[in-house]
Design a protein around this motif. Structure first.
Motif, PDB file in Angstrom:
ATOM      1  N   VAL A   1      41.135  33.250  45.361  1.00  0.00           N
ATOM      2  CA  VAL A   1      41.567  33.196  46.762  1.00  0.00           C
ATOM      3  C   VAL A   1      42.907  33.913  46.936  1.00  0.00           C
ATOM      4  CG1 VAL A   1      42.366  31.652  48.591  1.00  0.00           C
ATOM      5  CG2 VAL A   1      40.274  31.114  47.339  1.00  0.00           C
ATOM      6  N   LEU A   2      43.857  33.655  46.021  1.00  0.00           N
ATOM      7  CA  LEU A   2      45.163  34.313  46.113  1.00  0.00           C
ATOM      8  C   LEU A   2      45.030  35.821  45.935  1.00  0.00           C
ATOM      9  CD1 LEU A   2      47.442  31.823  44.134  1.00  0.00           C
ATOM     10  CD2 LEU A   2      47.384  32.213  46.599  1.00  0.00           C
ATOM     11  N   THR A   3      44.138  36.239  45.059  1.00  0.00           N
ATOM     12  CA  THR A   3      43.917  37.669  44.851  1.00  0.00           C
ATOM     13  C   THR A   3      43.452  38.343  46.129  1.00  0.00           C
ATOM     14  OG1 THR A   3      43.376  37.339  42.514  1.00  0.00           O
ATOM     15  CG2 THR A   3      42.614  39.375  43.538  1.00  0.00           C
ATOM     16  N   ARG A   4      42.518  37.702  46.835  1.00  0.00           N
ATOM     17  CA  ARG A   4      42.012  38.280  48.084  1.00  0.00           C
ATOM     18  C   ARG A   4      43.060  38.206  49.200  1.00  0.00           C
ATOM     19  NH1 ARG A   4      37.636  35.510  46.133  1.00  0.00           N
ATOM     20  NH2 ARG A   4      38.001  33.726  47.495  1.00  0.00           N
ATOM     21  N   GLN A   5      43.808  37.098  49.247  1.00  0.00           N
ATOM     22  CA  GLN A   5      44.825  36.972  50.282  1.00  0.00           C
ATOM     23  C   GLN A   5      45.929  38.021  50.124  1.00  0.00           C
ATOM     24  OE1 GLN A   5      44.964  34.896  52.993  1.00  0.00           O
ATOM     25  NE2 GLN A   5      42.876  34.292  52.469  1.00  0.00           N
TER      26      GLN A   5
ATOM     27  N   GLY B   1      44.483  48.945  42.625  1.00  0.00           N
ATOM     28  CA  GLY B   1      44.064  49.696  41.446  1.00  0.00           C
ATOM     29  C   GLY B   1      43.924  48.844  40.209  1.00  0.00           C
ATOM     30  N   ILE B   2      44.311  47.564  40.305  1.00  0.00           N
ATOM     31  CA  ILE B   2      44.173  46.670  39.149  1.00  0.00           C
ATOM     32  C   ILE B   2      42.717  46.314  38.919  1.00  0.00           C
ATOM     33  CG2 ILE B   2      44.894  44.460  38.168  1.00  0.00           C
ATOM     34  CD1 ILE B   2      47.346  44.548  39.915  1.00  0.00           C
ATOM     35  N   GLY B   3      41.947  46.226  40.009  1.00  0.00           N
ATOM     36  CA  GLY B   3      40.519  45.947  39.903  1.00  0.00           C
ATOM     37  C   GLY B   3      40.234  44.514  39.499  1.00  0.00           C
ATOM     38  N   GLU B   4      39.240  44.357  38.608  1.00  0.00           N
ATOM     39  CA  GLU B   4      38.807  43.026  38.199  1.00  0.00           C
ATOM     40  C   GLU B   4      39.892  42.250  37.464  1.00  0.00           C
ATOM     41  OE1 GLU B   4      35.267  43.459  35.940  1.00  0.00           O
ATOM     42  OE2 GLU B   4      34.067  44.215  37.611  1.00  0.00           O
ATOM     43  N   ALA B   5      40.868  42.949  36.908  1.00  0.00           N
ATOM     44  CA  ALA B   5      41.941  42.266  36.177  1.00  0.00           C
ATOM     45  C   ALA B   5      42.914  41.558  37.111  1.00  0.00           C
ATOM     46  CB  ALA B   5      42.702  43.272  35.313  1.00  0.00           C
TER      47      ALA B   5
ATOM     48  N   VAL C   1      46.696  37.048  38.428  1.00  0.00           N
ATOM     49  CA  VAL C   1      47.176  35.941  39.254  1.00  0.00           C
ATOM     50  C   VAL C   1      47.129  34.637  38.470  1.00  0.00           C
ATOM     51  CG1 VAL C   1      46.690  34.552  41.309  1.00  0.00           C
ATOM     52  CG2 VAL C   1      46.562  37.042  41.426  1.00  0.00           C
ATOM     53  N   GLY C   2      46.038  34.423  37.731  1.00  0.00           N
ATOM     54  CA  GLY C   2      45.955  33.237  36.886  1.00  0.00           C
ATOM     55  C   GLY C   2      47.068  33.195  35.864  1.00  0.00           C
TER      56      GLY C   2
ATOM     57  N   GLY D   1      49.968  30.385  35.344  1.00  0.00           N
ATOM     58  CA  GLY D   1      50.259  29.800  34.036  1.00  0.00           C
ATOM     59  C   GLY D   1      51.715  29.954  33.656  1.00  0.00           C
ATOM     60  N   LEU D   2      52.297  31.112  33.953  1.00  0.00           N
ATOM     61  CA  LEU D   2      53.705  31.357  33.637  1.00  0.00           C
ATOM     62  C   LEU D   2      54.614  30.440  34.452  1.00  0.00           C
ATOM     63  CD1 LEU D   2      55.789  33.061  32.127  1.00  0.00           C
ATOM     64  CD2 LEU D   2      55.697  34.718  34.004  1.00  0.00           C
TER      65      LEU D   2
END
Length: 402
Positions: free
Chosen positions: A198-202, A209-213, A218-219, A223-224
């Motif tokens: 959700v955060l990736t899409r928002q 250009g990062i794509g699927e990564a 974001v995960g 975690g960090l």
């Protein structure tokens, strides 16, 4: 029509009762170490068990409910009568076992009962699914035992500072939580999404250009941030930091237990809700969540106190080491849609963590006990299947029900 309404009503009551039992028994153990460490009171722990497990049931219970309702037999759709036979058999066996002091594994009993009723209905055996589920069940003690032992060894090693080991483990849990699928989060190509997704899409990171990564990134950030928060707390006060980590991790495990266990109570009714009632499965999960909530509130305080005494010799660090594998294994089961016995998951982790340093938690672990446990698995599955098969035929023979 009146007979159908009566059957569905009985099945709903049986499902609610089973979810109540699950809420009282299967979801209480994770909060016990926090109570034993005096980080939580018993009543507050029971309150949290009910609320958090119910939330987990609604948020993550769909996959295992789907397996129980549709994946254990082939060629048939489970009818209200078959669902009733399944739930009455499982609920009765579990109740009798608990009242006489013989713990009946819920997952194995429900799985066997669902297969028995489905076969009585004319369905075939889903052999491939059984092989996968059994393989997962037998892998649980080995994988969890090794993981829990390794984590306990790391946490108890005096050469590794707590401000390093505990934040790193917390970061791993945070990363995993950011990527688990939750029913109330949308996703473009599936029914469920994750916090990271959700955060990736928002943030529209996929367009950079990062794509699927991007989702993994974001995960990783989540975690960090978890690592930093836990490290900051430990730097202020190590004991308080460990206790807070223990409470947070316990609630994560309780959440996961709700998601992994509610399907045992709701799965047999999947087809009933879809065909007979025309309701989405989310309503069914809400019913199961309600039962878990009530079970957690009314029955868990005494169980929490009893288990907390057993956990006392384990200590906070070993408890953390036991929680993390239990969380990971249960989340894997949810992702795969495999029904599991959460108590067995917890026991495997506790034994693994307890073996480090000669904890008394490992006392009494013997081949005889292991054989008894495996025998209980087999007996509950076979017995549940046979009784459910016979009960379905008995109910079908009654006037107006066949």
């Amino acid at each position: 029509m009146s007979s159908l309404v009566g059957i569905v009503t009985v099945a709903l009551v049986a499902s609610l009762f089973m979810s109540f039992t699950v809420g009282a028994n299967s979801n209480s153990a994770p909060i016990a170490p926090a109570v034993g460490a005096n980080a939580l009171s018993t009543l507050r722990g029971a309150l949290l068990v009910g609320l958090v497990a119910a939330l987990g049931a609604v948020a993550q219970g769909g996959s295992i409910s789907e397996t129980i309702g549709h994946g254990l037999v082939t060629g048939v759709t489970i009818t209200p009568l078959a669902a009733t036979a399944t739930l009455l058999t499982a609920a009765t066996l579990i109740t009798i076992g608990n009242s006489r002091g013989y713990p009946i594994p819920s997952a194995f009993t429900v799985t066997g009962a669902a297969i028995g009723a489905g076969v009585a209905l004319g369905g075939g055996f889903a052999v491939g699914t059984y092989a996968e589920i059994l393989g997962f069940w037998f892998a649980i003690p080995v994988v969890e035992g090794v993981l829990a032992y390794g984590l306990a060894w790391l946490l108890l090693d005096e050469t590794v500072p707590d401000t390093l080991s505990i934040p790193l483990l917390a970061g791993g849990v945070g990363y995993a939580l950011a990527n688990v699928q939750l029913s109330f989060l949308p996703a473009p190509h599936s029914e469920q999404g994750s916090i990271a997704g959700v955060l990736t899409r928002q943030l529209d990171l996929a367009a950079t250009g990062i794509g699927e990564a991007s989702t993994a990134l974001v995960g990783g950030v989540i975690g960090l941030l978890t690592i930093v928060a836990v490290y900051w707390q430990l730097r202020r006060d190590v004991t308080t930091g460990i206790n807070r980590m223990l409470v947070a991790l316990a609630l994560v495990v309780v959440f996961t237990s709700g998601g992994s266990q509610v399907g045992l109570a709701t799965g047999p009714l999947e087809s009933v809700f879809e065909s007979s009632l025309g309701l989405p499965s989310l309503y069914l999960l809400a019913l199961g969540g309600l039962g878990i909530l009530l079970g957690g509130w009314f029955r868990s305080p005494r169980l929490i106190q009893a288990v907390a005494r057993e956990y006392a010799s384990l200590g906070p660090k070993r408890s953390i080491a036991a929680f993390i594998p239990a969380f990971l294994i249960a989340q894997a089961a949810i992702a795969l849609g495999y029904p599991i016995s959460f108590n067995k998951v917890m026991i495997s982790s506790i034994v693994g963590a307890g073996l480090v340093g000669g904890s008394s938690s490992s006392d009494g672990v013997s081949a005889a006990k292991t054989g008894y446990t495996v025998g209980a698995w087999i007996a509950s599955m076979v017995g549940g299947g046979a009784i459910s098969f016979a009960l379905y035929h008995a109910l079908a023979a009654l006037p107006g029900l066949g």
